[in-house]
Write an enzyme that holds these catalytic residues in place. Structure first.
Site, PDB file in Angstrom:
ATOM      1  N   ARG A  60       0.825  -1.211   0.000  1.00 26.44           N
ATOM      2  CA  ARG A  60       0.000   0.000   0.000  1.00 26.44           C
ATOM      3  C   ARG A  60       0.855   1.255   0.000  1.00 26.44           C
ATOM      4  O   ARG A  60       1.818   1.350   0.770  1.00 26.44           O
ATOM      5  CB  ARG A  60      -0.928   0.009   1.218  1.00 26.44           C
TER       6      ARG A  60
ATOM      7  N   HIS B 255      -0.990  -2.700  -4.434  1.00 24.77           N
ATOM      8  CA  HIS B 255      -0.472  -3.636  -5.439  1.00 24.77           C
ATOM      9  C   HIS B 255      -0.503  -3.056  -6.857  1.00 24.77           C
ATOM     10  O   HIS B 255      -0.842  -3.737  -7.819  1.00 24.77           O
ATOM     11  CB  HIS B 255      -1.253  -4.940  -5.394  1.00 24.77           C
TER      12      HIS B 255
ATOM     13  N   HIS C 141       2.959 -13.498  -5.083  1.00 25.39           N
ATOM     14  CA  HIS C 141       1.781 -13.570  -4.209  1.00 25.39           C
ATOM     15  C   HIS C 141       1.080 -14.922  -4.310  1.00 25.39           C
ATOM     16  O   HIS C 141      -0.147 -14.981  -4.363  1.00 25.39           O
ATOM     17  CB  HIS C 141       0.811 -12.433  -4.574  1.00 25.39           C
TER      18      HIS C 141
ATOM     19  N   GLN D  43       6.126  -9.703   3.623  1.00 20.83           N
ATOM     20  CA  GLN D  43       4.753  -9.661   4.099  1.00 20.83           C
ATOM     21  C   GLN D  43       4.284 -11.094   4.340  1.00 20.83           C
ATOM     22  O   GLN D  43       4.426 -11.963   3.470  1.00 20.83           O
ATOM     23  CB  GLN D  43       3.849  -8.977   3.068  1.00 20.83           C
TER      24      GLN D  43
ATOM     25  N   GLU E  62       5.545 -13.063   1.061  1.00 22.67           N
ATOM     26  CA  GLU E  62       5.738 -12.100  -0.017  1.00 22.67           C
ATOM     27  C   GLU E  62       6.998 -11.254   0.214  1.00 22.67           C
ATOM     28  O   GLU E  62       6.908 -10.124   0.712  1.00 22.67           O
ATOM     29  CB  GLU E  62       4.524 -11.185  -0.127  1.00 22.67           C
TER      30      GLU E  62
END
Length: 353
Positions: A81, A106, A178, A287, A318
């Site tokens: 973000r 993204h 992802h 992430q 991620e």
């Protein structure tokens, strides 16, 4: 069980879409489509030698287009973000496409998750994909050329190597992969029985809207201390207690000795199947995502086998750059200068215990 390439052979936006099948001599098989450079299938053995599919995905290109857009995707121009969908560069403010409330997530409304990559497969175990982000695409300045190679190795590894080069003007960029993993296999309804270890002594402070604040916080004494293996359902609580969370959608600063070198980010194991996956990357952060709302359906239509995918059925690991870095000068820069390439590697290594 293997996906049918014929069900992915279409044309989108005037470009051919295909499914590419990668194999090694051990039987490991990975299927990737060039729509969003998405991983649709990963077949690896359990402790008894039985192969099963360990990622979420779709059985046709129609399923991919109509499904949850992040499932399996290679994410850019900016993973994560960006606060209020804007940043300043060279004294000029750039307004980005807002697709997560007021924020850019993204890469915006039509980031790489929605784009057809040019793809060439020259051997049975790898495929190369390319995409060029246009100047002004989703509000980002500058033309940016991205190349990506997926490869299956004889050590039962799936490697992703990328290089991004700004062609004509400075720009901001951050990439990640992802894939949604469940090492118990395609029929598993929850990932919370997995044991997870994350090599991180610090995690990123976030606002309630999951925007990085610029704080790096110690994991000691928090539910984010995953430095020793933890069974997820011992931490994921409903409702969460002081020593637990509702789920994970959090970014960790990976412990490493040398910046930019391949380092272990995470290790996850499934007690039922015996499958083990290690995540290695050159990226500085990772992430970790399970979803925060147990049982909440993912966006879009049904997945493989007519399954309705839900949060906490799978996990994402991620590796990427620093979150919200264009708005946080104290973080390492996400700037790509013209002519300077930036490379990255992420590796998923599968074994059994």
């Amino acid at each position: 069980m293997l996906l049918d390439p014929a069900r992915f052979a279409r044309e989108i936006d005037g470009k051919p879409v295909r499914l590419f099948t990668l194999r090694n001599s051990q039987g490991m098989t990975v299927c990737v489509t060039n729509y969003g450079a998405k991983i649709e299938q990963v077949l690896v053995p359990d402790r008894e030698g039985h192969f099963d599919d360990v990622v979420l995905g779709y059985e046709s290109i129609e399923g991919v287009v109509g499904g949850a857009p992040s499932v399996g995707a290679f994410v850019g121009r900016y993973a994560g973000r960006i606060e209020n969908a804007r940043f300043s560069l060279g004294g000029i403010e750039h307004q980005l496409a807002a697709n997560n409330g007021p924020h850019c997530l993204h890469g915006g409304l039509r980031g790489s998750r929605f784009q057809v990559f040019d793809a060439v497969q020259n051997d049975p175990f790898s495929v190369e994909m390319r995409y060029v982000f246009a100047d002004g695409e989703e509000g980002f300045p500058g033309t940016l050329a991205l190349s990506l190679v997926y490869r299956v190795t004889e050590a039962n590894e799936l490697t992703l190597d990328y290089e991004a080069v700004a062609l004509d003007a400075p720009t901001m960029a951050n990439f990640t992969t992802h894939a949604f993993f469940n090492l118990e296999g395609a029929d598993s309804e929850s990932a919370l029985g997995h044991e997870v270890m994350v090599c991180a002594s610090r995690y990123f402070g976030m606002t309630p809207e999951l925007i990085a604040t610029g704080q790096l916080l110690p994991v000691d004494g928090t539910p984010f201390d995953l430095r020793q293996p933890v069974v997820l359902d011992a931490r994921v609580r409903k409702p969460p207690a002081a020593d637990g969370v509702a789920g994970y959608d959090d970014c960790f600063a990976i412990d490493r000795t040398v910046a930019g070198e391949l380092a272990l980010c995470a290790r996850v194991s499934a007690p039922g199947s015996g499958r083990v996956m290690e995540v290695w990357s050159t990226e500085p952060t990772m992430q970790f995502y399970t979803g925060l709302l147990a049982g909440e359906p993912l966006a879009g239509g049904l997945g493989k086998g007519g399954r309705r995918y839900v949060q906490q059925q799978s996990m994402c690991f991620e590796p990427q750059g620093y979150p919200n870095a264009p708005n946080l000068p104290a973080f390492p820069s996400a700037l790509h200068e013209p002519g300077q390439g930036r490379q990255g590697r992420t590796l998923y290594r599968f074994s059994v215990s």
